[in-house]
Design a protein around this motif. Structure first.
Motif, PDB file in Angstrom:
ATOM      1  N   GLY A  85      11.682   2.099  10.507  1.00  0.00           N
ATOM      2  CA  GLY A  85      12.596   2.839   9.644  1.00  0.00           C
ATOM      3  C   GLY A  85      11.845   4.009   9.048  1.00  0.00           C
ATOM      4  O   GLY A  85      10.703   4.256   9.426  1.00  0.00           O
ATOM      5  N   PRO A  86      12.474   4.735   8.122  1.00  0.00           N
ATOM      6  CA  PRO A  86      11.778   5.870   7.506  1.00  0.00           C
ATOM      7  C   PRO A  86      10.508   5.397   6.772  1.00  0.00           C
ATOM      8  O   PRO A  86      10.529   4.369   6.098  1.00  0.00           O
ATOM      9  CB  PRO A  86      12.803   6.420   6.504  1.00  0.00           C
ATOM     10  CG  PRO A  86      14.112   5.842   6.900  1.00  0.00           C
ATOM     11  CD  PRO A  86      13.835   4.547   7.601  1.00  0.00           C
ATOM     12  N   LEU A  87       9.426   6.150   6.945  1.00  0.00           N
ATOM     13  CA  LEU A  87       8.166   5.802   6.298  1.00  0.00           C
ATOM     14  C   LEU A  87       7.911   6.743   5.125  1.00  0.00           C
ATOM     15  O   LEU A  87       8.256   7.923   5.195  1.00  0.00           O
ATOM     16  CB  LEU A  87       7.002   5.910   7.288  1.00  0.00           C
ATOM     17  CG  LEU A  87       7.074   5.049   8.551  1.00  0.00           C
ATOM     18  CD1 LEU A  87       5.830   5.284   9.409  1.00  0.00           C
ATOM     19  CD2 LEU A  87       7.209   3.572   8.200  1.00  0.00           C
ATOM     20  N   GLN A  88       7.300   6.220   4.064  1.00  0.00           N
ATOM     21  CA  GLN A  88       6.926   7.116   2.965  1.00  0.00           C
ATOM     22  C   GLN A  88       5.437   7.438   2.979  1.00  0.00           C
ATOM     23  O   GLN A  88       5.040   8.526   2.554  1.00  0.00           O
ATOM     24  CB  GLN A  88       7.318   6.538   1.607  1.00  0.00           C
ATOM     25  CG  GLN A  88       6.746   5.156   1.306  1.00  0.00           C
ATOM     26  CD  GLN A  88       6.977   4.747  -0.153  1.00  0.00           C
ATOM     27  OE1 GLN A  88       6.748   5.543  -1.044  1.00  0.00           O
ATOM     28  NE2 GLN A  88       7.444   3.530  -0.357  1.00  0.00           N
ATOM     29  N   ALA A  89       4.616   6.530   3.467  1.00  0.00           N
ATOM     30  CA  ALA A  89       3.174   6.776   3.421  1.00  0.00           C
ATOM     31  C   ALA A  89       2.475   5.951   4.483  1.00  0.00           C
ATOM     32  O   ALA A  89       3.039   5.004   5.031  1.00  0.00           O
ATOM     33  CB  ALA A  89       2.625   6.421   2.040  1.00  0.00           C
ATOM     34  N   LEU A  90       1.236   6.340   4.781  1.00  0.00           N
ATOM     35  CA  LEU A  90       0.366   5.552   5.648  1.00  0.00           C
ATOM     36  C   LEU A  90      -0.879   5.188   4.857  1.00  0.00           C
ATOM     37  O   LEU A  90      -1.408   6.011   4.106  1.00  0.00           O
ATOM     38  CB  LEU A  90      -0.051   6.354   6.890  1.00  0.00           C
ATOM     39  CG  LEU A  90       1.041   6.858   7.829  1.00  0.00           C
ATOM     40  CD1 LEU A  90       0.417   7.634   8.983  1.00  0.00           C
ATOM     41  CD2 LEU A  90       1.878   5.698   8.358  1.00  0.00           C
ATOM     42  N   LEU A  91      -1.318   3.944   5.024  1.00  0.00           N
ATOM     43  CA  LEU A  91      -2.608   3.556   4.472  1.00  0.00           C
ATOM     44  C   LEU A  91      -3.596   3.644   5.636  1.00  0.00           C
ATOM     45  O   LEU A  91      -3.536   2.860   6.571  1.00  0.00           O
ATOM     46  CB  LEU A  91      -2.555   2.141   3.893  1.00  0.00           C
ATOM     47  CG  LEU A  91      -3.875   1.578   3.363  1.00  0.00           C
ATOM     48  CD1 LEU A  91      -4.466   2.475   2.284  1.00  0.00           C
ATOM     49  CD2 LEU A  91      -3.665   0.163   2.797  1.00  0.00           C
ATOM     50  N   VAL A  92      -4.467   4.641   5.578  1.00  0.00           N
ATOM     51  CA  VAL A  92      -5.389   4.897   6.685  1.00  0.00           C
ATOM     52  C   VAL A  92      -6.782   4.463   6.276  1.00  0.00           C
ATOM     53  O   VAL A  92      -7.284   4.857   5.219  1.00  0.00           O
ATOM     54  CB  VAL A  92      -5.381   6.398   7.057  1.00  0.00           C
ATOM     55  CG1 VAL A  92      -6.337   6.675   8.195  1.00  0.00           C
ATOM     56  CG2 VAL A  92      -3.979   6.835   7.429  1.00  0.00           C
ATOM     57  N   PRO A  97     -10.024  16.759   5.969  1.00  0.00           N
ATOM     58  CA  PRO A  97      -9.340  17.711   5.087  1.00  0.00           C
ATOM     59  C   PRO A  97      -8.251  17.060   4.226  1.00  0.00           C
ATOM     60  O   PRO A  97      -7.886  17.591   3.183  1.00  0.00           O
ATOM     61  CB  PRO A  97      -8.706  18.711   6.076  1.00  0.00           C
ATOM     62  CG  PRO A  97      -9.533  18.614   7.305  1.00  0.00           C
ATOM     63  CD  PRO A  97      -9.986  17.180   7.383  1.00  0.00           C
ATOM     64  N   LEU A  98      -7.728  15.916   4.650  1.00  0.00           N
ATOM     65  CA  LEU A  98      -6.719  15.205   3.856  1.00  0.00           C
ATOM     66  C   LEU A  98      -7.378  14.218   2.889  1.00  0.00           C
ATOM     67  O   LEU A  98      -6.699  13.465   2.196  1.00  0.00           O
ATOM     68  CB  LEU A  98      -5.750  14.439   4.773  1.00  0.00           C
ATOM     69  CG  LEU A  98      -4.996  15.269   5.816  1.00  0.00           C
ATOM     70  CD1 LEU A  98      -4.134  14.368   6.696  1.00  0.00           C
ATOM     71  CD2 LEU A  98      -4.115  16.304   5.113  1.00  0.00           C
ATOM     72  N   GLY A  99      -8.707  14.198   2.876  1.00  0.00           N
ATOM     73  CA  GLY A  99      -9.423  13.282   1.991  1.00  0.00           C
ATOM     74  C   GLY A  99      -9.471  11.869   2.523  1.00  0.00           C
ATOM     75  O   GLY A  99      -9.691  10.917   1.778  1.00  0.00           O
ATOM     76  N   ALA A 100      -9.256  11.704   3.822  1.00  0.00           N
ATOM     77  CA  ALA A 100      -9.230  10.367   4.403  1.00  0.00           C
ATOM     78  C   ALA A 100     -10.192  10.277   5.581  1.00  0.00           C
ATOM     79  O   ALA A 100     -10.849  11.267   5.946  1.00  0.00           O
ATOM     80  CB  ALA A 100      -7.817  10.013   4.857  1.00  0.00           C
ATOM     81  N   SER A 101     -10.282   9.090   6.161  1.00  0.00           N
ATOM     82  CA  SER A 101     -11.134   8.831   7.317  1.00  0.00           C
ATOM     83  C   SER A 101     -10.514   7.661   8.070  1.00  0.00           C
ATOM     84  O   SER A 101      -9.858   6.816   7.465  1.00  0.00           O
ATOM     85  CB  SER A 101     -12.541   8.482   6.823  1.00  0.00           C
ATOM     86  OG  SER A 101     -13.153   7.559   7.695  1.00  0.00           O
ATOM     87  N   PRO A 102     -10.685   7.611   9.395  1.00  0.00           N
ATOM     88  CA  PRO A 102     -10.117   6.465  10.118  1.00  0.00           C
ATOM     89  C   PRO A 102     -10.776   5.150   9.717  1.00  0.00           C
ATOM     90  O   PRO A 102     -10.228   4.084   9.969  1.00  0.00           O
ATOM     91  CB  PRO A 102     -10.414   6.768  11.591  1.00  0.00           C
ATOM     92  CG  PRO A 102     -10.967   8.149  11.638  1.00  0.00           C
ATOM     93  CD  PRO A 102     -11.413   8.528  10.274  1.00  0.00           C
ATOM     94  N   GLY A 103     -11.960   5.221   9.095  1.00  0.00           N
ATOM     95  CA  GLY A 103     -12.663   3.998   8.720  1.00  0.00           C
ATOM     96  C   GLY A 103     -12.868   3.126   9.936  1.00  0.00           C
ATOM     97  O   GLY A 103     -13.309   3.589  10.982  1.00  0.00           O
ATOM     98  N   ALA A 104     -12.519   1.862   9.814  1.00  0.00           N
ATOM     99  CA  ALA A 104     -12.647   0.943  10.939  1.00  0.00           C
ATOM    100  C   ALA A 104     -11.370   0.937  11.783  1.00  0.00           C
ATOM    101  O   ALA A 104     -11.104  -0.026  12.501  1.00  0.00           O
ATOM    102  CB  ALA A 104     -12.990  -0.454  10.440  1.00  0.00           C
ATOM    103  N   GLY A 105     -10.580   2.008  11.713  1.00  0.00           N
ATOM    104  CA  GLY A 105      -9.420   2.136  12.599  1.00  0.00           C
ATOM    105  C   GLY A 105      -8.194   1.382  12.125  1.00  0.00           C
ATOM    106  O   GLY A 105      -7.512   0.731  12.922  1.00  0.00           O
ATOM    107  N   ILE A 106      -7.887   1.471  10.850  1.00  0.00           N
ATOM    108  CA  ILE A 106      -6.744   0.725  10.319  1.00  0.00           C
ATOM    109  C   ILE A 106      -5.637   1.682   9.911  1.00  0.00           C
ATOM    110  O   ILE A 106      -5.880   2.686   9.246  1.00  0.00           O
ATOM    111  CB  ILE A 106      -7.171  -0.133   9.112  1.00  0.00           C
ATOM    112  CG1 ILE A 106      -8.166  -1.184   9.583  1.00  0.00           C
ATOM    113  CG2 ILE A 106      -5.972  -0.787   8.441  1.00  0.00           C
ATOM    114  CD1 ILE A 106      -9.195  -1.523   8.580  1.00  0.00           C
ATOM    115  N   VAL A 107      -4.414   1.368  10.349  1.00  0.00           N
ATOM    116  CA  VAL A 107      -3.255   2.168   9.973  1.00  0.00           C
ATOM    117  C   VAL A 107      -2.149   1.205   9.534  1.00  0.00           C
ATOM    118  O   VAL A 107      -1.778   0.298  10.279  1.00  0.00           O
ATOM    119  CB  VAL A 107      -2.750   3.026  11.154  1.00  0.00           C
ATOM    120  CG1 VAL A 107      -1.554   3.870  10.721  1.00  0.00           C
ATOM    121  CG2 VAL A 107      -3.866   3.932  11.686  1.00  0.00           C
ATOM    122  N   VAL A 108      -1.651   1.389   8.307  1.00  0.00           N
ATOM    123  CA  VAL A 108      -0.524   0.596   7.828  1.00  0.00           C
ATOM    124  C   VAL A 108       0.618   1.550   7.523  1.00  0.00           C
ATOM    125  O   VAL A 108       0.435   2.539   6.811  1.00  0.00           O
ATOM    126  CB  VAL A 108      -0.874  -0.192   6.550  1.00  0.00           C
ATOM    127  CG1 VAL A 108       0.307  -1.058   6.118  1.00  0.00           C
ATOM    128  CG2 VAL A 108      -2.103  -1.057   6.750  1.00  0.00           C
TER     129      VAL A 108
END
Lengths: 91, 452
Positions: B290-297, B322-333
């Protein structure tokens, strides 16, 4: 020459805290308020950079009086090895 | 932490800056074997004889480092897959430069609750990890290899032990590999904590220096690498550095395992080239429900990003930086519109506080305060405005632990306050937030106080 070397070596000294050993007694901040403050919970926050010559004696006194031996005087932080600049706790 | 999860592979060469549509055969270049290629369809582990059809055995480790192996790893451009993305060859060189004998630790603890890619790799392709660890041992001159796996992860432990039992009689070099079952704590996977536990202590980080590459297991120079990183070491030797580099970006070569969960049709593990846009990663997991509001990366140790801005971003350190994030250990929620990001964050911050090793005052007290403050944030129509107080606490917590555990809490909190800023106002003004009562999107485990 020898004196110059001693001076420059001494100028390279800084305070270091083993935060895992510290229990927040706060004595260091009382003895060396110029370089050490306390956070909201009473744990020391060290001012960065070398210890000014006029505070070296107080710094040694603060180190000697830490009940947990958590405070020390070290050579100014050397170049970091791998891992020191990482952003995650694991690799 | 340990989930039965399907896996999907969208591996294939991925020149930087080019969109790869896995569904479009015209634009999809010839697929390369990846970490999850050729696994049995019945969900069992790939056996040794089948594995050896694609992978030649690594050289037998000795006390002398084989620097040509490190050169190959460097030429392939491999970076760590445990979260920090540090160049693997640099770490190998530091360990090889130390006085022997040296030790290799394969870190399969995977304490990040939202990640299950290491579990999948260990369970389905244990020989690839063992091979990678042996390549690394030969590279740095180690004759002892320790694979650390969370003791709650019984399937992975069993798979690796079985693989070793199958291998040692035919390939004697594998007899240097030990399997250790580590305490089920997040911080236990931090490399100094892991080494301290192997040495007989509690699984808590030590003050630095020394770092493990200087003095680690039995005070020996120790290479600690995530198990996926080691699997890539084996893969890049099979492919050769040039072919390995055809996936990923010039700075971050190869594929990466992503654990995708939340509001997606098929939550699971996805192997994709580093730099694949987040939208493609979501698509590979069956797309959003469904529509998403955010991703926890990046997981609990990661960053909230607004869905709109994040979707087009390449999933690499350079792309998300540049978005202040990193893939880290490859987690996307994927967080659906129907959820409340503040309530989700509040649950995670409570976990952060419970997972503190209790060694550092600012972490113990600061994370407890942040958990308390965030609970007020999540509460509908809270009386006080805890934001200013939380930001003050955050400033006193950041960078003040022996490890980065408290920093992770601060980063997550700051991103939540920014991405869900309108929700903060809504809660504060007592306007309703249906998300408060929604089923949790982010699964937060309980914590057990076991450190040995």
């Amino acid at each position: 020459m020898a004196r110059l070397q001693t001076r420059s070596a001494a100028a390279e000294q800084a305070l270091a805290l083993d935060i895992t050993a510290c229990d927040g007694h706060g004595i260091c901040a009382q003895l060396l308020p110029e370089l050490i403050g306390l956070d909201d919970w009473g744990y020391p926050i060290l001012r960065r950079g070398p210890i000014p010559p006029e505070l070296r004696k107080s710094a040694r006194w603060a180190v000697a009086n830490c009940p947990k031996l958590a405070l020390s005087i070290v050579a100014c932080p050397a170049a970091a090895g791998p891992g020191a600049e990482t952003s995650d706790i694991r690799r | 932490m340990i989930m039965e999860m399907p896996s999907t592979s969208i591996t294939g060469p991925h020149p930087a800056g080019r969109n790869v549509n896995p569904a479009d055969p015209e634009r999809r270049p010839r697929s390369l074997p990846g970490l999850l290629g050729g696994l049995p369809a019945d969900g069992s582990a790939l056996g040794l004889s089948a594995f050896r059809r694609s992978f030649a055995a690594p050289p037998s480790p000795s006390d002398d480092p084989r620097r040509t192996i490190i050169d190959t790893v460097e030429a392939a451009g491999l970076t760590g897959r445990g979260g920090a993305g540090f160049p693997t060859a640099v770490k190998m060189r530091s360990v090889a430069a130390g006085r022997g004998p040296r030790v290799v630790v394969a870190n399969g603890t995977e304490g990040e609750p939202l990640s299950s890619k290491d579990a999948l790799l260990l369970t389905r392709n244990p020989h690839l990890v063992i091979d990678g660890a042996l390549w690394a041992a030969a590279a740095v001159g180690a004759q002892r290899v320790i694979i650390g796996i969370d003791r709650d992860n019984t399937r992975a432990l069993q798979a690796v032990r079985r693989a070793l039992a199958e291998r040692v009689p035919v390939e004697l070099s594998a007899s240097i590999v030990e399997v250790h079952d580590t305490p089920p704590r997040y911080v236990a996977g931090e490399e100094r904590a892991l080494v301290r536990w192997i040495n007989g202590g509690e699984a808590k980080p030590t003050a630095t220096p020394p770092r493990p590459y200087e003095r680690g297991v039995d005070r020996r120079p120790t290479l600690v690498q995530n198990v996926e990183t080691l699997a890539h070491v084996a893969l890049l030797h099979q492919l050769g550095p040039e072919r390995f580099r055809r996936s990923g970006t010039p700075d971050e070569a190869g594929t990466m395992l992503f654990t995708v969960s939340g509001a997606v049709t098929r939550p699971g593990i996805i192997e994709a080239p580093i730099g694949t846009p987040l939208s493609k990663v979501i698509d590979a997991a069956g797309g959003a429900t469904g529509p998403l509001q955010a991703l926890l990366v990046g997981g609990f140790f990661g960053t909230w990003l607004p869905a709109g801005a994040a979707m087009a971003a390449p999933c690499s350190r350079a792309g998300l930086g540049p978005l202040g994030a990193s893939p880290g250990a490859g987690i996307v929620v994927a967080l659906p519109e129907t959820a409340c990001g503040l309530v989700e964050t509040s649950r995670i911050l409570a976990w952060y506080s419970a997972e503190s090793a209790g060694q550092c005052g600012p972490c113990v007290h600061g994370l407890a305060d942040l958990a308390e403050g965030s609970a007020l944030l999540g509460a509908p129509a809270g009386g006080h405005d805890p934001v200013a107080w939380m930001l003050r606490v955050a400033g006193q917590v950041e960078g003040r632990g022996a490890c980065r555990h408290p920093d992770g809490a601060v980063r997550l909190l700051r991103s939540a306050l920014s991405v869900f800023a309108s929700d903060v106002d809504r809660h504060r003004n007592g306007r309703g937030c249906a998300g408060v009562y929604a089923k949790p999107t982010v699964r937060v485990p309980s914590s057990t106080p076991i450190w040995r």
